[in-house]
Design a protein around this motif. Structure first.
Motif, PDB file in Angstrom:
ATOM      1  N   VAL A   1       0.985  -1.296   0.032  1.00 35.71           N
ATOM      2  CA  VAL A   1      -0.026   0.070   0.004  1.00 35.71           C
ATOM      3  C   VAL A   1       0.931   1.187   0.104  1.00 35.71           C
ATOM      4  N   SER A   2       1.967   1.152   0.774  1.00 34.20           N
ATOM      5  CA  SER A   2       2.879   2.328   0.747  1.00 34.20           C
ATOM      6  C   SER A   2       3.387   2.748  -0.503  1.00 34.20           C
ATOM      7  N   ILE A   3       3.819   1.545  -1.364  1.00 33.76           N
ATOM      8  CA  ILE A   3       4.150   1.937  -2.932  1.00 33.76           C
ATOM      9  C   ILE A   3       3.416   2.757  -3.589  1.00 33.76           C
TER      10      ILE A   3
ATOM     11  N   LEU B   1       4.033   7.399   7.300  1.00 27.75           N
ATOM     12  CA  LEU B   1       3.279   6.841   8.571  1.00 27.75           C
ATOM     13  C   LEU B   1       3.140   5.360   8.301  1.00 27.75           C
ATOM     14  N   LEU B   2       2.580   4.803   7.090  1.00 25.12           N
ATOM     15  CA  LEU B   2       2.545   3.565   6.873  1.00 25.12           C
ATOM     16  C   LEU B   2       3.908   2.863   7.030  1.00 25.12           C
TER      17      LEU B   2
ATOM     18  N   ILE C   1      13.297  -5.219   7.258  1.00 18.80           N
ATOM     19  CA  ILE C   1      13.590  -4.255   8.198  1.00 18.80           C
ATOM     20  C   ILE C   1      14.288  -3.076   7.615  1.00 18.80           C
ATOM     21  N   ILE C   2      15.323  -3.467   6.666  1.00 17.37           N
ATOM     22  CA  ILE C   2      16.331  -2.817   6.034  1.00 17.37           C
ATOM     23  C   ILE C   2      15.635  -1.919   5.109  1.00 17.37           C
ATOM     24  N   GLY C   3      14.802  -2.647   4.236  1.00 21.03           N
ATOM     25  CA  GLY C   3      13.849  -2.013   3.324  1.00 21.03           C
ATOM     26  C   GLY C   3      13.094  -0.820   3.782  1.00 21.03           C
ATOM     27  N   PHE C   4      12.474  -0.920   4.986  1.00 20.49           N
ATOM     28  CA  PHE C   4      11.501   0.017   5.485  1.00 20.49           C
ATOM     29  C   PHE C   4      12.441   0.989   5.757  1.00 20.49           C
ATOM     30  N   ILE C   5      13.538   0.733   6.569  1.00 20.34           N
ATOM     31  CA  ILE C   5      14.424   2.104   7.079  1.00 20.34           C
ATOM     32  C   ILE C   5      14.751   2.913   5.979  1.00 20.34           C
ATOM     33  N   PHE C   6      15.361   2.185   4.716  1.00 17.34           N
ATOM     34  CA  PHE C   6      15.805   2.812   3.561  1.00 17.34           C
ATOM     35  C   PHE C   6      14.718   3.656   2.907  1.00 17.34           C
ATOM     36  N   ALA C   7      13.499   3.225   2.951  1.00 10.57           N
ATOM     37  CA  ALA C   7      12.078   3.755   2.273  1.00 10.57           C
ATOM     38  C   ALA C   7      12.133   4.975   3.119  1.00 10.57           C
TER      39      ALA C   7
END
Length: 139
Positions: free
Chosen positions: A63-65, A76-77, A115-121
């Motif tokens: 959904v964030s994409i 937020l997402l 986790i790494i993907g969300f942090i860099f996003a």
């Protein structure tokens, strides 16, 4: 949409979330009489809590994409997805305690990649916000 770096990081997180359904986190021998873990491999499909948390993380990433026009909601997402992704290894570790003997599989690194993907996003979204603020200041 695809040309943005955070989209690629969110895509990495969603792919890794999907792969946790197929590949094991922990491999070993289950203690007799244990409920909540089935088979010699611990995957995301072994328990309802793992299924729900993994689907939630996967859903938040996907959904964030598509929220690239609304950066505040997207970040937020992403934070919610990061929180869920941080909970995944904890839940997996708790269920790995039901095994008498075993080892963590190499594919347990998929949870780290989520986790790494969300942090860099999140970092990419913040950079976009800063760029937009700077451009608005120049007008």
């Amino acid at each position: 949409m695809i040309q943005r770096k955070q989209t690629l990081w969110l895509l990495l997180s969603s792919i890794c979330s999907g792969l946790t359904f197929k590949f094991p986190f922990y491999v070993g021998t289950v203690a007799p009489g244990t409920q909540g873990v089935e088979g010699p491999e611990l995957t995301a499909t072994d328990n309802i809590y793992l299924i729900l948390l993994t689907v939630a993380v996967l859903g938040l990433a996907v959904v964030s994409i598509f929220l690239f026009k609304n950066r505040k909601k997207q970040v937020l997402l992403c934070y919610l997805g990061l929180l869920g992704a941080l909970g995944l290894p904890v839940v997996y570790y708790n269920y790995s305690q039901y095994f008498q003997q075993g080892v963590f599989a190499l594919t347990s690194l998929l949870t780290v990649l989520i986790i790494i993907g969300f942090i860099f996003a999140i970092q990419g979204i913040r950079r976009d916000e800063k760029l937009i603020r700077d451009l608005n200041r120049l007008r």
